[in-house]
Each structure stands twice: as structure tokens, then as C-alpha cells.
Scaffold this motif. Structure first.
Motif, mmCIF file in Angstrom:
data_model
loop_
_atom_site.group_PDB
_atom_site.id
_atom_site.type_symbol
_atom_site.label_atom_id
_atom_site.label_comp_id
_atom_site.label_asym_id
_atom_site.label_seq_id
_atom_site.Cartn_x
_atom_site.Cartn_y
_atom_site.Cartn_z
ATOM 1 N N MET A 1 0.851 -1.196 0.000
ATOM 2 C CA MET A 1 0.000 0.000 0.000
ATOM 3 C C MET A 1 0.886 1.245 0.000
ATOM 4 O O MET A 1 1.843 1.346 0.760
ATOM 5 N N ALA A 2 0.607 2.188 -0.869
ATOM 6 C CA ALA A 2 1.426 3.387 -0.990
ATOM 7 C C ALA A 2 1.316 4.242 0.272
ATOM 8 O O ALA A 2 0.258 4.333 0.902
ATOM 9 N N GLU A 3 2.421 4.841 0.619
ATOM 10 C CA GLU A 3 2.463 5.690 1.811
ATOM 11 C C GLU A 3 1.766 7.015 1.523
ATOM 12 O O GLU A 3 1.953 7.616 0.461
ATOM 13 N N LYS A 4 0.958 7.458 2.470
ATOM 14 C CA LYS A 4 0.233 8.703 2.288
ATOM 15 C C LYS A 4 1.179 9.893 2.320
ATOM 16 O O LYS A 4 2.131 9.933 3.089
ATOM 17 N N ARG A 5 0.857 10.869 1.475
ATOM 18 C CA ARG A 5 1.667 12.094 1.481
ATOM 19 C C ARG A 5 1.240 13.007 2.625
ATOM 20 O O ARG A 5 0.111 12.933 3.113
ATOM 21 N N ASP A 6 2.135 13.857 3.021
ATOM 22 C CA ASP A 6 1.834 14.834 4.057
ATOM 23 C C ASP A 6 0.698 15.733 3.586
ATOM 24 O O ASP A 6 0.689 16.211 2.450
ATOM 25 N N TYR A 7 -0.302 15.968 4.462
ATOM 26 C CA TYR A 7 -1.472 16.742 4.075
ATOM 27 C C TYR A 7 -1.112 18.176 3.676
ATOM 28 O O TYR A 7 -1.719 18.762 2.775
ATOM 29 N N TYR A 8 -0.154 18.762 4.360
ATOM 30 C CA TYR A 8 0.263 20.124 4.012
ATOM 31 C C TYR A 8 0.890 20.147 2.613
ATOM 32 O O TYR A 8 0.692 21.083 1.837
ATOM 33 N N GLU A 9 1.634 19.108 2.315
ATOM 34 C CA GLU A 9 2.253 18.992 0.987
ATOM 35 C C GLU A 9 1.191 18.814 -0.094
ATOM 36 O O GLU A 9 1.291 19.371 -1.186
ATOM 37 N N VAL A 10 0.144 18.023 0.215
ATOM 38 C CA VAL A 10 -0.938 17.789 -0.747
ATOM 39 C C VAL A 10 -1.599 19.103 -1.138
ATOM 40 O O VAL A 10 -1.891 19.349 -2.314
ATOM 41 N N LEU A 11 -1.849 19.962 -0.143
ATOM 42 C CA LEU A 11 -2.508 21.246 -0.416
ATOM 43 C C LEU A 11 -1.532 22.337 -0.828
ATOM 44 O O LEU A 11 -1.956 23.424 -1.252
ATOM 45 N N GLY A 12 -0.225 22.076 -0.665
ATOM 46 C CA GLY A 12 0.777 23.054 -1.059
ATOM 47 C C GLY A 12 0.824 24.256 -0.139
ATOM 48 O O GLY A 12 1.012 25.390 -0.609
ATOM 49 N N VAL A 13 0.654 24.034 1.167
ATOM 50 C CA VAL A 13 0.681 25.125 2.140
ATOM 51 C C VAL A 13 1.716 24.811 3.226
ATOM 52 O O VAL A 13 2.124 23.650 3.416
ATOM 53 N N ALA A 14 2.133 25.859 3.941
ATOM 54 C CA ALA A 14 3.091 25.679 5.033
ATOM 55 C C ALA A 14 2.364 25.171 6.285
ATOM 56 O O ALA A 14 1.145 25.358 6.437
ATOM 57 N N LYS A 15 3.099 24.550 7.183
ATOM 58 C CA LYS A 15 2.482 23.984 8.389
ATOM 59 C C LYS A 15 1.941 25.048 9.332
ATOM 60 O O LYS A 15 1.069 24.770 10.152
ATOM 61 N N ASP A 16 2.454 26.260 9.238
ATOM 62 C CA ASP A 16 1.976 27.333 10.114
ATOM 63 C C ASP A 16 0.982 28.249 9.404
ATOM 64 O O ASP A 16 0.734 29.372 9.842
ATOM 65 N N CYS A 17 0.412 27.796 8.293
ATOM 66 C CA CYS A 17 -0.522 28.631 7.538
ATOM 67 C C CYS A 17 -1.847 28.782 8.281
ATOM 68 O O CYS A 17 -2.182 27.993 9.171
#
Length: 357
Positions: A1-17
Motif C-alpha cells: 500500500m502506498a504511503e500517504k503524502r503529508d497533508y500540508y504537501e498535498v494542499l501546497g501550504v506551510a504547516k503554520d498557515c
């Protein structure tokens, strides 16, 4: 099963957005990858990934759990089905993206157009003509009249869409649950299925025929003009009207007339004697032969005009003119007697002043 991508990376935003940044990013990407707008391979999976990321990051509690535990630690929390409103997919896109994706039972459709290339003479273009065209076109089946069903049978209601011609699927979204409406693939939006096809047309509802169609070519037409005959094209679908027939005209080159606009031009060759002494000649026109008086001393390149002997003005009264251009021809060979006569003429006219001693 493929590893899930980071949600922030999926949306293209910074973690402190901010939450507003997350909303803006999601709306932009959701429109770009939504299956109803993007039919490329992988667009549907990308859209699901965006939905999942947004569901987590737009909720402050879910986002806090994700920031602390990642994908594993908050599985139960993220897996909760959120309450929502059940509304149509078209409403969502109208509100957020300015569009709608709701389908509908397919309406009657006008038939395709047909093209026919017709060559006519210059005289036919000048005065107009009526032609009969042999057209191969698609028509409704003569046996089933386009219903596609065998005589005595009727199409049945499509069991896949219950006769509506539409398939409705309820999907979850960050905005709640919405209904995606698409055309039924089984009946192709018609709501009915032919169970006993017509044997003549094999269930297509159409057959090929050759028909004779009369076309009236108006006076004054030219190359590349087009005549539209309504309702003489191919048969329509689902009871729709026939398409149109477009007749594309080409005017054949004439043996000695040349057309410019609504005027025609004719080159008239005469000999030296006719030019010098004057004469009366017969000139061909589109209406027949006409007499033309050439005055004595006529020079090569002189022009004469027959008014109203040209092309009929298209959709207007009157005709163009015929312009005759005189061309004095020089004989390429002379008999002994003709040469003597020309020498005598040359002596009588005097020496050429430009001749060198």
C-alpha cells in the motif's frame, strides 16, 4: 500500500498557515482536479487526496491531532463521518466555482450537415440556373421510422436509471454530501433500451438513401459562394430534425472571357490593316454575338465597352459591363507578295527617324 503524502504537501501550504490559506489552496486545487473538469488519468485519485487533506486540516481538532500524531495516531478521529447537508453537485459548483455539472435526459438533436461541391459555367453564374443534385444521406429507417425497435415492439424503461436517463451518486465532500448527476451509460441518456432491434436498420434507426434535391442557383454567384438548403441534410437523433445541405459553388474558367467583379473582359485581336483603316467586327458576348465598329487608326490597347453585357448583380438589379481590349497582332511570317506590299507601305510612310545611318 502506498504511503500517504503529508497533508500540508498535498494542499501546497506551510504547516503554520492560516485556515483561510488552507481554504484558498483547496478551492483552487479542487477545481483543477475535479473529475467533472479534469478527465486525465489520476485526476480522480488526486481529488480524493485533496478532500482527505482538507477534511483534516480545516478542522482545528483534527489538525491538532494530525500535527501531533501524523497519519496513524488520529486514524479514528480522521475517519469520523462529518454531518453535512445533502444538496446537488450543481449547487456546489455554482456557489464556489461558477458552474454546474448536473446532467439531463438527452433532448432531440438536429442532424449533421452535408456538403456538396457544384461546378457551374460562367454563363450559369451570370444568369442563374436550376440543378438537380443526387445526394447520399442518412434518413430515418423506413420500417421502424427511427424508433430502432422491431415493428410491434416498444423500447423498455432502462433499469439502470429507471427511465430518467441520469445516474445520481451521493459523494462526501468537505462541504458535506453532494449528488453527482451523470448521463446513464446503459441507455445513453434516453431512458429507454431497445430489446428487439429493427431487422432492417439493425437497431440504429437510420439507413442510407440517395435523393434528388433541386437547387436554384441565383444569378450573379461567384467562386466559393455557398447555398444553404434547410432540412436536406442527415436525419437527426432522438426525433430531431434533419440537418442542412450546403452547396459549395465553383465557376469554371471560360475559354476567352475573364471575370473581374461583375464585369467581364475580352481580348480582341485585329491586324495592321484593320487597325489602320478601321473595320467592323463581330464580338462574342454572354448574350450572343455583337457588332463592334473599330475606328481608323486604332491603337493596340484601346478599349471599348458594351454596357449591361456582364454578370448579373447578385440580389440587385442590373448587370456589369463587357470590356473589349484591342490587340494589334504582328504577323510572324509573310508571303513574298505580302512582303512587297509592306515594303511599299514602308517607303510611302517615309524612313524611320530613329533608324541609324
Amino acid at each position: 500500500m502506498a504511503e500517504k503524502r503529508d497533508y500540508y504537501e498535498v494542499l501546497g501550504v506551510a504547516k503554520d498557515c492560516s485556515s483561510e490559506d488552507i481554504k484558498k489552496a483547496f478551492r483552487k486545487l479542487a477545481f483543477q482536479y475535479h473529475p467533472d473538469h479534469n478527465h486525465e488519468d489520476g485526476a480522480s485519485d488526486k481529488f480524493k487526496e485533496l478532500n482527505e487533506a482538507y477534511e483534516v486540516l480545516c478542522d482545528s481538532n483534527k489538525r491538532a491531532a494530525y500535527d501531533r500524531f501524523g497519519h496513524n495516531g488520529g486514524a479514528n478521529l480522521f475517519g469520523q463521518e462529518s454531518d453535512g447537508f445533502d444538496f446537488g453537485f450543481g449547487d456546489i459548483f455554482e456557489a464556489f466555482f461558477g458552474g454546474s455539472a448536473a446532467g439531463a435526459r438527452q433532448a432531440p438533436e438536429k442532424g449533421p450537415t452535408l456538403q456538396y461541391n457544384l461546378s457551374i459555367t460562367l454563363a450559369e453564374a451570370a444568369f442563374g440556373v436550376e440543378k438537380e443534385l443526387n445526394i447520399n444521406r442518412t434518413e430515418h429507417c423506413s420500417e421502424c421510422q427511427g424508433t430502432r425497435s422491431k415493428t410491434g415492439s416498444q423500447p423498455e424503461r432502462c433499469p439502470n436509471c429507471n427511465g430518467s436517463g441520469q445516474i445520481k451518486r451521493v459523494q462526501s465532500s468537505v462541504f458535506g454530501r453532494f449528488t453527482n448527476i451523470t448521463t446513464c451509460p446503459k441507455c445513453r441518456g434516453e431512458g429507454r433500451i431497445v430489446t428487439e432491434p429493427c431487422p432492417r436498420c439493425r437497431g440504429t434507426g437510420k439507413e442510407k438513401h440517395q435523393r434528388t434535391v433541386a437547387v436554384k442557383v441565383p444569378a450573379g454567384v461567384n467562386d466559393n459562394n455557398q447555398i444553404r438548403i434547410r432540412g436536406e441534410g442527415d436525419a437527426g437523433a432522438r426525433g430531431g430534425s434533419n440537418g442542412d445541405l450546403f452547396v459549395n459553388l465553383s465557376v469554371q474558367p471560360h475559354e476567352f472571357f475573364k471575370r473581374e467583379g461583375d464585369d467581364i473582359y475580352y481580348n480582341l485581336p485585329i491586324n495592321f490593316a484593320q487597325a489602320a483603316l478601321g473595320t467592323e467586327v463581330v464580338v462574342p458576348t454572354l448574350d450572343g454575338d455583337n457588332k463592334l465598329r473599330i475606328p481608323a487608326g486604332c491603337q493596340s490597347g484601346a478599349t471599348f465597352r458594351f454596357r449591361g453585357k456582364g454578370i448579373t448583380h447578385l440580389q440587385e438589379r442590373g448587370r456589369g459591363d463587357q470590356i473589349i481590349t484591342v490587340s494589334v497582332t504582328t504577323p510572324e511570317s509573310l508571303t513574298k507578295e505580302q512582303r512587297q506590299l509592306f515594303e511599299q507601305l514602308a517607303d510611302s510612310l517615309g524612313q524611320d527617324k530613329n533608324k541609324l545611318n
